[in-house]
Design a protein around this motif. Sequence first.
Motif, PDB file in Angstrom:
ATOM      1  N   LYS A 155       1.041  -1.271   0.392  1.00  0.00           N
ATOM      2  CA  LYS A 155      -0.149  -0.387   0.038  1.00  0.00           C
ATOM      3  C   LYS A 155       0.731   1.234   0.432  1.00  0.00           C
ATOM      4  O   LYS A 155       0.010   2.448  -0.040  1.00  0.00           O
ATOM      5  CB  LYS A 155      -0.637   0.313   1.004  1.00  0.00           C
ATOM      6  N   GLU A 195       0.909  13.674  -5.327  1.00  0.00           N
ATOM      7  CA  GLU A 195      -0.310  13.097  -6.481  1.00  0.00           C
ATOM      8  C   GLU A 195       0.774  12.049  -6.904  1.00  0.00           C
ATOM      9  O   GLU A 195      -0.040  10.651  -7.352  1.00  0.00           O
ATOM     10  CB  GLU A 195      -0.320  14.162  -6.934  1.00  0.00           C
ATOM     11  N   GLN A 198       0.851   7.911  -5.113  1.00  0.00           N
ATOM     12  CA  GLN A 198      -0.122   7.432  -4.474  1.00  0.00           C
ATOM     13  C   GLN A 198      -0.326   7.299  -5.969  1.00  0.00           C
ATOM     14  O   GLN A 198      -1.596   5.753  -5.789  1.00  0.00           O
ATOM     15  CB  GLN A 198      -0.633   8.774  -4.571  1.00  0.00           C
ATOM     16  N   HIS A 199      -0.226   8.210  -7.419  1.00  0.00           N
ATOM     17  CA  HIS A 199      -0.396   7.025  -8.328  1.00  0.00           C
ATOM     18  C   HIS A 199      -0.210   5.744  -8.494  1.00  0.00           C
ATOM     19  O   HIS A 199      -0.496   4.626  -9.013  1.00  0.00           O
ATOM     20  CB  HIS A 199      -0.336   8.227  -9.614  1.00  0.00           C
ATOM     21  N   TRP A 201       0.995   3.685  -6.335  1.00  0.00           N
ATOM     22  CA  TRP A 201       1.197   3.045  -4.865  1.00  0.00           C
ATOM     23  C   TRP A 201      -0.517   2.303  -6.035  1.00  0.00           C
ATOM     24  O   TRP A 201      -0.954   1.000  -5.566  1.00  0.00           O
ATOM     25  CB  TRP A 201       0.465   3.628  -3.651  1.00  0.00           C
ATOM     26  N   ASP A 202      -1.126   3.062  -6.521  1.00  0.00           N
ATOM     27  CA  ASP A 202      -3.029   2.843  -6.785  1.00  0.00           C
ATOM     28  C   ASP A 202      -2.372   2.052  -7.654  1.00  0.00           C
ATOM     29  O   ASP A 202      -3.547   0.898  -8.262  1.00  0.00           O
ATOM     30  CB  ASP A 202      -3.442   3.818  -6.991  1.00  0.00           C
ATOM     31  N   THR A 203      -1.870   2.106  -8.875  1.00  0.00           N
ATOM     32  CA  THR A 203      -1.592   1.677 -10.075  1.00  0.00           C
ATOM     33  C   THR A 203      -0.261   0.425 -10.226  1.00  0.00           C
ATOM     34  O   THR A 203      -0.977  -0.593 -11.101  1.00  0.00           O
ATOM     35  CB  THR A 203      -1.432   2.085 -11.615  1.00  0.00           C
ATOM     36  N   TRP A 207       8.062   4.336 -10.741  1.00  0.00           N
ATOM     37  CA  TRP A 207       7.715   6.017 -10.272  1.00  0.00           C
ATOM     38  C   TRP A 207       8.982   6.156 -10.871  1.00  0.00           C
ATOM     39  O   TRP A 207       9.858   5.658 -10.318  1.00  0.00           O
ATOM     40  CB  TRP A 207       6.990   5.514  -8.928  1.00  0.00           C
TER      41      TRP A 207
END
Length: 454
Positions: A155, A195, A198-199, A201-203, A207
């Motif tokens: 997460k 921002e 977090q993108h 982490w979500d996808t 990074w």
Amino acid sequence: MDRDRASGDAQLAAIVQHSSDAIVSKDLDGVVRSWNAAAERLFGWTAEEIVGQSIRRVIPEDRQDEEDAILARIRAGEIVPKFETLRLHKDGAAIPLAITVSPIRDAEGRVVGASKIANDLREMTDLRRELRESQRQFEALAQNIPQLAWMADSKGWIYWYNQRWYDYTGTTLEEMQGWGWKAVHHPDHIDRVVERIQHAWDTGEDWEDTFPLRGTDGEFRWFLSRASALKDDAGNVILWCGTNTDITEQRESNERIRLLMDEVNHRARNILATIQAIVRQTMRGADSDMVAALDRRIEALSANHDLLSDQNWSGVLLRDLVVSQVSHVGGLADGRIELSGPDHLRLQPRPAEALGLAIHELATNAMKYGALSEAEGRVAVSWSVEGRGAEAIFRMEWRESGGPPVEPPTRTGFGSVIIARNPQMALRGAVEWRPEPDGVVWTVSAPADGVVLG
């Protein structure tokens, strides 16, 4: 009743004999009374060899006191909980074991002996040793790489940093775990960083970002930061591994180079402008067509220079190059000049200069004598890379249509040098110019690795 008891004893004996754990019984003096098949496999002694012998035969000399303590507790009626120790194989090799010892009682409840269950830990011990070695190797790598490094759960909760992170930031894990790292980020960049990460982490996407981090001295240094997800076979994120690489000196060096390049480019533009002014003054009264042609070629050279200098001479997109060199003849806005080819194709500086001048010369000739001198005339400019690797070929074509009949030139002038010889030398390829019934066709082919970037 006796028959049932006998049957039960037989079943118990069968269970003991076929157990995968070594099961041994001994009397209160430590003399072996029973020894199952698993014990034979584990210790190498057969039951015939060991029954009636002291259990101390399988105990290392430096662990004899363990047997004293075990017998004392058994005599007191206590169970000895599972503990890890070493025992000896018949060949003298030490065997890591987990042992549990329980008292054996007679019909009146008196303790008359002990039963021992031994679990072989050799495989587990090997795994532990491999794990410790892996941990040591990981620690050696993580603590000695020049980057700051960290790990986060699936997460994005960061739970580990290497020592370089703590040395640079002067922080602790308690301060930095989770989202605590935001405390050492520059306030002007933190919202953007949060921002974007977090993108990731979500996808589950890799990074990358560049931002300043505050050091123990309160000063900020720039870091190139990356993170990649470790995923299972189903594609689910298990954890994230990230690094922060200090690029402060690199940025400062690049900035100094950029300032120098700006100064060089500025002076080069001034030189071209000065040459243009000298030519105009020197050739005042001379053939106006000759002056105009020379003036246009200097402008084409200047346009090439501007494109390349804007990219710090790292190359230029071919589409941008063509657009810049045909803009003086019009035709793009009304569709008389059509461009086709990969938008991402980027040229190396030297081929870009040669092709830019050639395209400018072709466009000028098309406007004066060729397809663009007629209302219905058209020009199609196309480019491509065919093949892969060392065999890849760069191709470019200028094709006119709808223009007046084209006649081969009666002499070879400077324009021919710009259109043919210059790109041929710069690209180390083949250049062809040929007249066709309704317009000129000009083609270039060359090894792509000497023309295209990437």
